[in-house]
Scaffold this active site. Structure first.
Site, PDB file in Angstrom:
ATOM      1  N   SER A  10       0.746  -1.010  -0.124  1.00 22.83           N
ATOM      2  CA  SER A  10      -0.104  -0.034  -0.065  1.00 22.83           C
ATOM      3  C   SER A  10       0.772   1.390  -0.082  1.00 22.83           C
ATOM      4  CB  SER A  10      -1.001   0.184   1.175  1.00 22.83           C
ATOM      5  OG  SER A  10      -1.639   1.289   1.254  1.00 22.83           O
ATOM      6  N   HIS A  35      -1.178  -1.210  -4.330  1.00 26.61           N
ATOM      7  CA  HIS A  35      -2.575  -0.955  -3.696  1.00 26.61           C
ATOM      8  C   HIS A  35      -2.671   0.507  -3.399  1.00 26.61           C
ATOM      9  CE1 HIS A  35      -5.962  -2.091  -1.320  1.00 26.61           C
ATOM     10  NE2 HIS A  35      -5.579  -1.316  -0.550  1.00 26.61           N
ATOM     11  N   ASP A  37      -4.769   3.727  -1.790  1.00 22.09           N
ATOM     12  CA  ASP A  37      -5.968   3.804  -1.074  1.00 22.09           C
ATOM     13  C   ASP A  37      -6.395   5.117  -1.113  1.00 22.09           C
ATOM     14  OD1 ASP A  37      -6.048   1.637   0.884  1.00 22.09           O
ATOM     15  OD2 ASP A  37      -3.929   2.002   1.453  1.00 22.09           O
ATOM     16  N   MET A  39      -9.238   7.766   0.159  1.00 25.87           N
ATOM     17  CA  MET A  39     -10.050   8.371   1.126  1.00 25.87           C
ATOM     18  C   MET A  39     -10.628   9.594   0.845  1.00 25.87           C
ATOM     19  SD  MET A  39      -7.745   6.521   4.072  1.00 25.87           S
ATOM     20  CE  MET A  39      -6.596   5.287   3.939  1.00 25.87           C
ATOM     21  N   HIS A  68      -8.600   0.963  -4.214  1.00 28.56           N
ATOM     22  CA  HIS A  68      -9.441   0.849  -3.069  1.00 28.56           C
ATOM     23  C   HIS A  68     -10.110   2.010  -2.748  1.00 28.56           C
ATOM     24  CE1 HIS A  68      -9.978  -0.668   1.226  1.00 28.56           C
ATOM     25  NE2 HIS A  68     -10.858  -0.415   0.931  1.00 28.56           N
ATOM     26  N   MET A  70     -12.404   3.886  -0.830  1.00 35.64           N
ATOM     27  CA  MET A  70     -13.043   4.150   0.537  1.00 35.64           C
ATOM     28  C   MET A  70     -13.586   5.458   0.445  1.00 35.64           C
ATOM     29  SD  MET A  70      -9.881   2.793   3.087  1.00 35.64           S
ATOM     30  CE  MET A  70      -8.478   3.001   2.002  1.00 35.64           C
ATOM     31  N   MET A 141     -11.356  -6.568   5.406  1.00 36.36           N
ATOM     32  CA  MET A 141     -10.569  -5.313   6.143  1.00 36.36           C
ATOM     33  C   MET A 141     -10.277  -6.154   7.392  1.00 36.36           C
ATOM     34  SD  MET A 141      -9.942  -2.705   4.050  1.00 36.36           S
ATOM     35  CE  MET A 141      -9.429  -1.704   5.663  1.00 36.36           C
ATOM     36  N   GLY A 149      -0.975   1.653   9.735  1.00 42.28           N
ATOM     37  CA  GLY A 149      -0.303   1.376  10.789  1.00 42.28           C
ATOM     38  C   GLY A 149      -1.083   0.816  12.272  1.00 42.28           C
ATOM     39  N   ASP A 180      -6.526  -6.567   3.949  1.00 40.80           N
ATOM     40  CA  ASP A 180      -5.768  -5.315   4.326  1.00 40.80           C
ATOM     41  C   ASP A 180      -5.956  -5.009   5.799  1.00 40.80           C
ATOM     42  OD1 ASP A 180      -4.844  -2.789   4.190  1.00 40.80           O
ATOM     43  OD2 ASP A 180      -6.502  -2.069   2.606  1.00 40.80           O
ATOM     44  N   GLY A 202       1.357  -2.468   4.301  1.00 38.45           N
ATOM     45  CA  GLY A 202       1.940  -1.071   4.521  1.00 38.45           C
ATOM     46  C   GLY A 202       3.089  -0.996   5.047  1.00 38.45           C
TER      47      GLY A 202
END
Length: 236
Positions: A10, A35, A37, A39, A68, A70, A141, A149, A180, A202
């Protein structure tokens, strides 16, 4: 047929000042996906990357661009990310009705991309039922989405096994299962043994002293667990 577990680093955990170098490093280390992300600050309490970054990333890598989403409004934005170069588009079941989920998967496939549906930790696997026969991948998830983290939520491997069983029952044994959240050398074997095919990593990769070696260590640990689980199943 057994397929090696795939690693999808990620880039949310990468060094954005040296992103091209980090992408080249994970390619050389054996990553299968990158990957991404996305958001929106609404569906999750964070704001990250979008279309401009994906366009530049697509031009710089041969890895599968795994996007992905979100976000609250995937039906509006799916075409943006497909046009920008997404190879696989992952939408969240929580923001769509059953009818909208079917429409989203069809929209992604009609554009020539692979379709995936993601589930937050408290969302039941049954949410995949309306589209499971048509999915290329399901994402479990193993943390609450929003920030990198976080620690792996114990028991997420059981949800992976449920997703695998649902896909088999629907006749879609080709569906990949991605996990993930909090995935590293210790947790990767848990989900791989349960049936996970693609592991999003990640911090376990990008924050390691030797990211390439860390990626390969996670993949090796996952492969051993997967093979051991398959061998045990065959014996049973």
């Amino acid at each position: 047929m057994y397929q090696p577990v795939k690693i999808a680093p990620s880039i949310l955990s990468a060094d954005f000042m040296h992103l091209a170098d980090d992408i080249a490093m994970i390619e050389q280390a054996g990553a299968a996906f990158v990957h991404i992300d996305v958001m929106d600050g609404h569906f999750v309490p964070n704001l990250t990357m979008g279309v401009p970054l994906l366009k530049q990333l697509k031009a710089a890598t041969s890895l599968v661009c795994d996007v992905h989403l979100m976000i609250d409004n995937p039906l509006t934005e799916i075409p943006w990310f497909i046009e920008a170069g997404a190879d696989l588009v992952n939408v969240h079941a929580e923001v769509l009705t059953e009818e909208e989920l079917v429409r989203a998967v069809a929209m992604i496939h009609e554009a020539g991309c692979k379709a995936a549906v993601a589930l937050k930790p408290k969302t039941p696997v049954s949410a995949l039922a309306p589209v499971v026969a048509d999915l290329d991948m399901a994402l479990v998830m193993s943390v609450e989405p929003g920030f990198s983290g976080q620690s792996y939520i114990a028991g997420s491997d059981r949800k992976v096994a449920e997703a695998a069983a649902l896909a088999r029952a629907a006749g879609n044994e080709a569906m990949l299962i991605q996990v993930d959240g909090g995935i590293g050398e210790v947790t990767a074997p848990l989900v791989a043994a349960a049936g996970a095919d693609v592991l999003v990593c990640g911090n376990a990769v990008f924050k390691a002293a030797d990211p390439a070696a860390a990626l390969q260590t996670v993949q090796a640990a996952a492969d051993v667990a997967r093979l051991t689980a398959l061998a045990g199943g065959a014996e049973a």
